[in-house]
Design a protein around this motif. Structure first.
Motif, PDB file in Angstrom:
ATOM      1  N   GLY A  13       0.803  -1.296  -0.028  1.00 25.35           N
ATOM      2  CA  GLY A  13       0.068   0.127  -0.179  1.00 25.35           C
ATOM      3  C   GLY A  13       0.902   1.254   0.011  1.00 25.35           C
ATOM      4  N   ARG A  14       0.006   2.396   0.181  1.00 20.63           N
ATOM      5  CA  ARG A  14       0.815   3.707   0.066  1.00 20.63           C
ATOM      6  C   ARG A  14       1.929   4.123   1.212  1.00 20.63           C
ATOM      7  NH1 ARG A  14      -3.388   7.080  -2.611  1.00 20.63           N
ATOM      8  NH2 ARG A  14      -5.103   5.682  -2.795  1.00 20.63           N
ATOM      9  N   LEU A  15       1.629   3.372   2.065  1.00 21.37           N
ATOM     10  CA  LEU A  15       2.666   3.932   3.383  1.00 21.37           C
ATOM     11  C   LEU A  15       3.986   2.768   3.383  1.00 21.37           C
ATOM     12  CD1 LEU A  15       0.273   4.446   6.311  1.00 21.37           C
ATOM     13  CD2 LEU A  15       1.286   5.954   4.406  1.00 21.37           C
ATOM     14  N   ASN A  93       0.455  12.100   3.814  1.00 13.73           N
ATOM     15  CA  ASN A  93      -0.702  13.111   4.291  1.00 13.73           C
ATOM     16  C   ASN A  93      -2.043  13.065   3.398  1.00 13.73           C
ATOM     17  OD1 ASN A  93       2.153  14.120   4.622  1.00 13.73           O
ATOM     18  ND2 ASN A  93       0.851  15.587   5.829  1.00 13.73           N
ATOM     19  N   CYS A  94      -3.011  12.996   3.895  1.00 16.91           N
ATOM     20  CA  CYS A  94      -4.461  12.907   3.180  1.00 16.91           C
ATOM     21  C   CYS A  94      -5.384  13.386   4.541  1.00 16.91           C
ATOM     22  CB  CYS A  94      -4.666  11.577   2.856  1.00 16.91           C
ATOM     23  SG  CYS A  94      -4.696  10.337   4.405  1.00 16.91           S
ATOM     24  N   VAL A 161      -8.998  11.497   1.157  1.00 15.52           N
ATOM     25  CA  VAL A 161      -8.614  12.323  -0.180  1.00 15.52           C
ATOM     26  C   VAL A 161      -6.957  13.006  -0.176  1.00 15.52           C
ATOM     27  CG1 VAL A 161      -8.944  14.445  -1.625  1.00 15.52           C
ATOM     28  CG2 VAL A 161     -10.880  12.935  -0.558  1.00 15.52           C
ATOM     29  N   SER A 162      -6.273  12.776  -1.009  1.00 17.07           N
ATOM     30  CA  SER A 162      -4.932  13.555  -0.900  1.00 17.07           C
ATOM     31  C   SER A 162      -4.622  14.790  -2.034  1.00 17.07           C
ATOM     32  CB  SER A 162      -3.649  12.602  -0.786  1.00 17.07           C
ATOM     33  OG  SER A 162      -3.902  11.627  -2.027  1.00 17.07           O
TER      34      SER A 162
HETATM   35  P1  AMP Z   1      -3.447   1.213   1.742  1.00 17.04           P
HETATM   36  O1  AMP Z   1      -4.788   1.197   1.872  1.00 17.04           O
HETATM   37  O2  AMP Z   1      -2.396   0.378   2.463  1.00 17.04           O
HETATM   38  O3  AMP Z   1      -2.740   1.976   0.422  1.00 17.04           O
HETATM   39  O4  AMP Z   1      -2.892   2.659   2.972  1.00 17.04           O
HETATM   40  C1  AMP Z   1      -3.823   3.402   3.314  1.00 17.04           C
HETATM   41  C2  AMP Z   1      -3.191   4.628   4.257  1.00 17.04           C
HETATM   42  O5  AMP Z   1      -2.538   5.609   3.449  1.00 17.04           O
HETATM   43  C3  AMP Z   1      -4.387   5.383   4.844  1.00 17.04           C
HETATM   44  O6  AMP Z   1      -4.966   4.736   5.826  1.00 17.04           O
HETATM   45  C4  AMP Z   1      -3.767   6.732   4.928  1.00 17.04           C
HETATM   46  O7  AMP Z   1      -3.250   6.870   6.183  1.00 17.04           O
HETATM   47  C5  AMP Z   1      -2.735   6.927   3.900  1.00 17.04           C
HETATM   48  N1  AMP Z   1      -3.067   7.790   2.671  1.00 17.04           N
HETATM   49  C6  AMP Z   1      -2.551   8.731   2.082  1.00 17.04           C
HETATM   50  N2  AMP Z   1      -3.017   9.227   1.095  1.00 17.04           N
HETATM   51  C7  AMP Z   1      -4.263   8.542   0.829  1.00 17.04           C
HETATM   52  C8  AMP Z   1      -5.216   8.666   0.059  1.00 17.04           C
HETATM   53  N3  AMP Z   1      -5.146   9.543  -0.941  1.00 17.04           N
HETATM   54  N4  AMP Z   1      -6.250   7.592  -0.161  1.00 17.04           N
HETATM   55  C9  AMP Z   1      -6.114   6.596   1.022  1.00 17.04           C
HETATM   56  N5  AMP Z   1      -5.378   6.508   1.876  1.00 17.04           N
HETATM   57  C10 AMP Z   1      -4.275   7.624   1.975  1.00 17.04           C
END
Ligand code: AMP
Length: 285
Positions: A13-15, A93-94, A161-162
């Motif tokens: 995922g994103r993190l 950040n979002c 939302v970012s």
């Molecule tokens: P993942 O679903 O594993 O990609 O990670 C989701 C986490 O990434 C969320 O709980 C947020 O803390 C962070 N995040 C940062 N930007 C976004 C975004 N645009 N949409 C969803 N999650 C985001």
């Protein structure tokens, strides 16, 4: 002998990538795990890394499976876990935002009263709505809430939302922000756990703080030192050093990275020359 510390970080995922980058920049040198590996050790420190889903991190920390973990602040709130935020990490950040289809008459979050709202964040959304005395019907979805209005599942959505581009692509318009989130380091709330996580909090914190700052160096006419010092967006006093030319001094200071683009032309106007900015690797204020 010091006890090994365990930290849970997002496995995907994103993190995932920015967290990995932070551990590397902190000098922990984690051993690159192969596919499907759930645990790794660090070459330079007594630290074990557990790779789990970002949403499982708060519970793993709360239940003592690991000493600390990296996850999103939104997930900490959504899971209602008793953990302590040790450090904000400056990425991921979002914001949790309410949005409606472009053609909907709603203009404020309050206009969602009595309407159906799809979200994958029912706890945070429910709390926010209750605090404002709004009685929207929450439709919990596992993900892709932005499609719910088009499917007739809901009138509006509450979603993370970012940039806002996903909202725009799906013909949605934001009504307001419910919660601001970023990646955080979390630990348990008792004194012993806080002590166990102290070193990693300091080490990661030194990188997070350093990333937000630049080391500024410039040469300044001696009679402009006060004027330059006055416009520096720094808390501390700049270092001023003599040069071979007695009419000029060298001035060094730490400045917030986000202020640099406004600062440079003002320094130039005050007569500063040879202006250099350098990234900082670590900083413990
Ligand atoms: P993942 O679903 O594993 O990609 O990670 C989701 C986490 O990434 C969320 O709980 C947020 O803390 C962070 N995040 C940062 N930007 C976004 C975004 N645009 N949409 C969803 N999650 C985001």
């Amino acid at each position: 002998m010091t006890r090994r510390l365990s930290i849970a970080i997002p496995s995907k995922g994103r993190l995932r990538e920015p967290t990995w980058g932070l551990l590397e920049a902190s000098g922990l040198s984690p051993q690159e795990p192969g596919e499907r590996v759930l645990m790794a050790t660090c070459r330079n420190a007594d630290v074990d890394i557990l790779f789990v889903r970002a949403d499982d991190v708060p519970e793993y920390v709360q239940d003592g499976v690991v000493d600390c973990g990296v996850t999103g602040l939104d997930l900490v709130a959504e899971k209602e876990c008793t953990v302590e935020v040790l450090l904000r990490l400056g990425y991921g950040n979002c914001s949790l935002q309410a949005a409606v289809p472009n053609e909907d008459p709603a203009t404020r979050v309050e206009d969602l009263d009595g309407r159906r709202v799809a979200t994958a964040h029912p706890v945070l959304s429910g709390k926010f709505l209750a605090e404002r005395g709004l009685s929207a019907e929450l439709v919990t979805v596992a993900g892709s809430a932005e499609i719910a209005p088009r499917l007739g599942l809901a009138d509006a959505i509450i979603d993370l939302v970012s940039s806002g581009s996903t909202l725009r692509t799906n013909g949605l318009r934001p009504l307001g922000t419910l919660f601001e989130s970023e990646a955080v380091l979390i630990g348990r709330t008792d004194a012993a756990s806080r002590e166990a996580s102290r070193t990693i909090t300091t080490v990661l914190g030194s990188v997070v703080t350093a990333r937000a700052n630049r080391y500024l160096m410039c040469n300044v006419p001696i009679d402009a030192v006060d004027a330059v010092t006055a416009i520096l967006p720094t808390k501390g006093s700049p270092t001023v050093m003599p040069l071979a030319n007695p009419a000029t001094v060298a001035l060094h200071a730490l400045v917030p990275a986000k202020e640099i683009w406004q600062l440079l032309p003002r320094l130039e106007l005050l007569g500063a020359t040879s202006i250099l900015t350098l990234p900082v690797e670590r900083m413990v204020p």
